[in-house]
Design a protein around this motif. Structure first.
Motif, PDB file in Angstrom:
ATOM      1  N   UNK A   1      63.475  61.812  19.548  1.00 37.97           N
ATOM      2  CA  UNK A   1      64.089  61.274  18.395  1.00 37.97           C
ATOM      3  C   UNK A   1      63.099  60.641  17.541  1.00 37.97           C
TER       4      UNK A   1
ATOM      5  N   UNK B   1      61.847  57.751  14.611  1.00 40.63           N
ATOM      6  CA  UNK B   1      62.229  56.783  13.827  1.00 40.63           C
ATOM      7  C   UNK B   1      61.216  56.131  13.048  1.00 40.63           C
TER       8      UNK B   1
ATOM      9  N   UNK C   1      65.954  55.811   9.709  1.00 41.10           N
ATOM     10  CA  UNK C   1      66.855  56.178  10.590  1.00 41.10           C
ATOM     11  C   UNK C   1      66.468  57.091  11.789  1.00 41.10           C
ATOM     12  N   UNK C   2      67.454  57.586  12.508  1.00 41.98           N
ATOM     13  CA  UNK C   2      66.882  58.411  13.671  1.00 41.98           C
ATOM     14  C   UNK C   2      67.041  59.710  13.252  1.00 41.98           C
TER      15      UNK C   2
ATOM     16  N   UNK D   1      66.574  63.769  15.267  1.00 35.16           N
ATOM     17  CA  UNK D   1      66.308  64.404  16.309  1.00 35.16           C
ATOM     18  C   UNK D   1      65.222  65.477  16.114  1.00 35.16           C
ATOM     19  N   UNK D   2      64.366  65.552  16.889  1.00 36.97           N
ATOM     20  CA  UNK D   2      63.044  66.385  16.598  1.00 36.97           C
ATOM     21  C   UNK D   2      63.337  67.554  17.463  1.00 36.97           C
ATOM     22  N   UNK D   3      63.647  67.614  18.771  1.00 44.75           N
ATOM     23  CA  UNK D   3      63.954  68.772  19.428  1.00 44.75           C
ATOM     24  C   UNK D   3      64.469  68.231  20.944  1.00 44.75           C
ATOM     25  N   UNK D   4      64.907  69.258  21.519  1.00 42.21           N
ATOM     26  CA  UNK D   4      65.493  68.792  22.788  1.00 42.21           C
ATOM     27  C   UNK D   4      65.041  69.986  23.800  1.00 42.21           C
TER      28      UNK D   4
ATOM     29  N   UNK E   1      61.412  58.107  20.299  1.00 43.99           N
ATOM     30  CA  UNK E   1      61.992  57.624  21.623  1.00 43.99           C
ATOM     31  C   UNK E   1      62.454  58.939  22.258  1.00 43.99           C
TER      32      UNK E   1
ATOM     33  N   UNK F   1      73.904  60.184  23.768  1.00 42.64           N
ATOM     34  CA  UNK F   1      72.636  59.786  24.340  1.00 42.64           C
ATOM     35  C   UNK F   1      73.254  58.746  25.025  1.00 42.64           C
TER      36      UNK F   1
ATOM     37  N   UNK G   1      68.357  55.779  26.680  1.00 40.47           N
ATOM     38  CA  UNK G   1      67.072  55.918  25.899  1.00 40.47           C
ATOM     39  C   UNK G   1      65.882  55.337  26.548  1.00 40.47           C
ATOM     40  N   UNK G   2      64.601  55.889  26.092  1.00 43.32           N
ATOM     41  CA  UNK G   2      63.320  55.182  26.612  1.00 43.32           C
ATOM     42  C   UNK G   2      63.166  54.117  25.581  1.00 43.32           C
ATOM     43  N   UNK G   3      62.128  53.512  26.047  1.00 43.42           N
ATOM     44  CA  UNK G   3      61.895  52.003  25.281  1.00 43.42           C
ATOM     45  C   UNK G   3      61.002  52.394  23.779  1.00 43.42           C
TER      46      UNK G   3
END
Lengths: 118, 111
Positions: free
Chosen positions: A37, A39, A44-45, A47-50, A95, A105, A108-110
């Protein structure tokens, strides 16, 4: 306890390459989607890819298709986000996020701050 | 991929209730009950506060509640507290390459 631990902040010049990481622990890595993700500052947030670590199936947002690459290393339970040629507009917080396949979700990572500047 | 539509900002006084809307289409919000809400304080990662339209994860205050009607989902925060001041994002499943889409985000100010 589910944890996603990301690699540290990076500073790069335009045109350089970069690979950031997200190490998962506390659950079966191959059973959940991992997404990235973006930012941008003050925004805002997105999605780039999964990717599904079970079979490495990937999906990219049209805005990011061809601009980044997502991969996993099942042996270390680590997901990666890679750029081959950074632009100043890639400056953002990134993220990693554990997704259930239905956009929820729960972990989340930091975050990894990427700064691209000449 | 267009984002879901949220108001840019809302505000309320301590103790009051506020509602944040999240409008999509029949291809996302209206078509599935996979609506989630996230709270993000400045400099922090987002936190899941509502899943599957109205479910609260363990540890989330019961002052947060979610609902959906047609193509619009809503997050209600009752008994506003100063620590509720944050950005809030909705999310919905969408049968797309990333399997989901976020809203543009709403900044909540507790006056």
């Amino acid at each position: 306890e589910v944890q996603l631990v990301q690699s540290g902040a990076e500073v790069r010049k335009p045109g350089e390459s970069l690979k950031i990481s997200c190490k998962a622990s506390g659950y079966t890595f191959t059973a959940y989607w991992i997404g990235w993700v973006r930012q941008m500052p003050g925004k805002g947030l997105e999605w780039m890819g999964i990717i599904y670590p079970g079979d490495s199936a990937t999906g990219y947002s049209p805005s990011f298709q061809g601009q980044v690459s997502i991969s996993v290393d099942r042996s270390t339970s680590t997901a990666y986000l890679q750029w081959n040629s950074l632009k100043a507009s890639d400056t953002a917080m990134y993220y990693c996020a554990r997704q259930d396949g239905y956009a929820e979700v729960d972990s989340w990572g930091q975050g990894t701050l990427v700064t691209v500047s000449s | 991929q267009s984002a879901l539509t949220q108001p840019a900002s809302v505000s309320g006084s301590p103790g009051q209730s506020i509602t944040i809307s999240c409008t999509g289409t029949s291809s996302d919000v209206g078509g599935y009950n996979y609506i989630s809400w996230y709270q993000q304080h400045p400099g922090k990662a987002p936190k899941l506060i509502i899943s599957e339209v109205s479910n609260r994860p363990s540890g989330v205050s019961n002052r947060f509640s979610g609902s959906k009607s047609g193509n619009t989902a809503s997050l209600t925060i009752s008994g506003l507290q100063p620590e509720d001041e944050a950005n809030y994002y909705c999310s919905s499943y969408r049968a797309s390459s990333t399997r989901g889409v976020f809203g543009g985000g709403t900044k909540l100010t507790v006056l």
